[in-house]
Scaffold this motif. Sequence first.
Motif, PDB file in Angstrom:
ATOM      1  N   TYR A  95       0.838  -1.200   0.000  1.00 15.36           N
ATOM      2  CA  TYR A  95       0.000   0.000   0.000  1.00 15.36           C
ATOM      3  C   TYR A  95       0.877   1.255   0.000  1.00 15.36           C
ATOM      4  O   TYR A  95       0.682   2.165  -0.807  1.00 15.36           O
ATOM      5  CB  TYR A  95      -0.927   0.001   1.220  1.00 15.36           C
ATOM      6  CG  TYR A  95      -1.571   1.338   1.474  1.00 15.36           C
ATOM      7  CD1 TYR A  95      -2.640   1.772   0.697  1.00 15.36           C
ATOM      8  CD2 TYR A  95      -1.104   2.175   2.481  1.00 15.36           C
ATOM      9  CE1 TYR A  95      -3.224   3.011   0.921  1.00 15.36           C
ATOM     10  CE2 TYR A  95      -1.675   3.404   2.715  1.00 15.36           C
ATOM     11  CZ  TYR A  95      -2.737   3.821   1.941  1.00 15.36           C
ATOM     12  OH  TYR A  95      -3.300   5.052   2.160  1.00 15.36           O
TER      13      TYR A  95
ATOM     14  N   VAL B 177       1.072   4.056  -3.025  1.00 13.23           N
ATOM     15  CA  VAL B 177       0.711   5.442  -2.748  1.00 13.23           C
ATOM     16  C   VAL B 177       1.902   6.365  -2.988  1.00 13.23           C
ATOM     17  O   VAL B 177       1.752   7.452  -3.552  1.00 13.23           O
ATOM     18  CB  VAL B 177       0.175   5.575  -1.297  1.00 13.23           C
ATOM     19  CG1 VAL B 177       0.084   7.016  -0.859  1.00 13.23           C
ATOM     20  CG2 VAL B 177      -1.178   4.910  -1.186  1.00 13.23           C
ATOM     21  N   THR B 178       3.078   5.934  -2.602  1.00 12.02           N
ATOM     22  CA  THR B 178       4.279   6.749  -2.812  1.00 12.02           C
ATOM     23  C   THR B 178       4.569   6.898  -4.299  1.00 12.02           C
ATOM     24  O   THR B 178       4.884   7.985  -4.778  1.00 12.02           O
ATOM     25  CB  THR B 178       5.487   6.134  -2.088  1.00 12.02           C
ATOM     26  OG1 THR B 178       5.192   6.065  -0.692  1.00 12.02           O
ATOM     27  CG2 THR B 178       6.737   6.955  -2.304  1.00 12.02           C
TER      28      THR B 178
ATOM     29  N   THR C  32       1.123   8.864  -5.971  1.00 11.77           N
ATOM     30  CA  THR C  32       0.574  10.131  -5.479  1.00 11.77           C
ATOM     31  C   THR C  32       1.519  10.901  -4.574  1.00 11.77           C
ATOM     32  O   THR C  32       1.139  11.943  -4.083  1.00 11.77           O
ATOM     33  CB  THR C  32      -0.721   9.893  -4.672  1.00 11.77           C
ATOM     34  OG1 THR C  32      -0.384   9.183  -3.485  1.00 11.77           O
ATOM     35  CG2 THR C  32      -1.759   9.167  -5.462  1.00 11.77           C
TER      36      THR C  32
ATOM     37  N   GLY D  75       2.197  10.058  -1.664  1.00 11.26           N
ATOM     38  CA  GLY D  75       1.830   9.710  -0.300  1.00 11.26           C
ATOM     39  C   GLY D  75       0.657  10.486   0.251  1.00 11.26           C
ATOM     40  O   GLY D  75       0.378  11.604  -0.156  1.00 11.26           O
ATOM     41  N   TYR D  76      -0.033   9.839   1.179  1.00 10.46           N
ATOM     42  CA  TYR D  76      -1.160  10.466   1.876  1.00 10.46           C
ATOM     43  C   TYR D  76      -0.752  10.937   3.264  1.00 10.46           C
ATOM     44  O   TYR D  76      -1.439  11.732   3.862  1.00 10.46           O
ATOM     45  CB  TYR D  76      -2.320   9.477   2.021  1.00 10.46           C
ATOM     46  CG  TYR D  76      -2.961   9.102   0.719  1.00 10.46           C
ATOM     47  CD1 TYR D  76      -3.386  10.066  -0.182  1.00 10.46           C
ATOM     48  CD2 TYR D  76      -3.150   7.765   0.384  1.00 10.46           C
ATOM     49  CE1 TYR D  76      -3.986   9.718  -1.375  1.00 10.46           C
ATOM     50  CE2 TYR D  76      -3.757   7.407  -0.797  1.00 10.46           C
ATOM     51  CZ  TYR D  76      -4.176   8.385  -1.680  1.00 10.46           C
ATOM     52  OH  TYR D  76      -4.761   8.023  -2.846  1.00 10.46           O
TER      53      TYR D  76
ATOM     54  N   ASP E  53      -0.599   8.917   5.886  1.00  8.05           N
ATOM     55  CA  ASP E  53      -1.105   8.007   6.908  1.00  8.05           C
ATOM     56  C   ASP E  53      -0.057   7.001   7.347  1.00  8.05           C
ATOM     57  O   ASP E  53      -0.051   6.541   8.473  1.00  8.05           O
ATOM     58  CB  ASP E  53      -2.371   7.295   6.442  1.00  8.05           C
ATOM     59  CG  ASP E  53      -2.189   6.533   5.137  1.00  8.05           C
ATOM     60  OD1 ASP E  53      -1.221   6.822   4.404  1.00  8.05           O
ATOM     61  OD2 ASP E  53      -3.026   5.662   4.845  1.00  8.05           O
TER      62      ASP E  53
END
Length: 145
Positions: A93, A97-98, A101, A103-104, A106
């Motif tokens: 995950y 994400v990294t 995007t 990263g978020y 979280d």
Amino acid sequence: MSLIPWLLVLAVSYVIAKSIYGFVLGEKKILGVRMQERRFSVEMFYSLLITYSVVILGFGLIYFILSFEGIYLVEGNELRQVSPIGSLIHSFYFSGVTMLTIGYGDITPIGIGRFIALIEALIGYVLPTAFVIQLVTINQDRAQD
């Protein structure tokens, strides 16, 4: 510290690097699959998806392997004990994400994991550029023929 996890990290890094290198150079074979050229290149898109998948899975495996060496992904600013399967899921995950995007927030890496995440984010920005450059180059070559 054991040598085996670091050898695994190097092996996975090699596969990632080879995949990216082959894509950027426009090789006609990606992970053993022969690509054909066409005006609208479904194969080019397919090779981009394969390259992204290899990089995301590869970095996910790197984060997972390093979690056994004390280099963790921290969730919600607290270090949690998770099962190996949970760690694997978090690693994939975080990698996806990294890569896609930046990263978020979280899940955050600690230690050398931060540097590895920076490398992955950089690759996530460079791959689309390489894809566009390849398409432009192919179209220019066809126009000159």
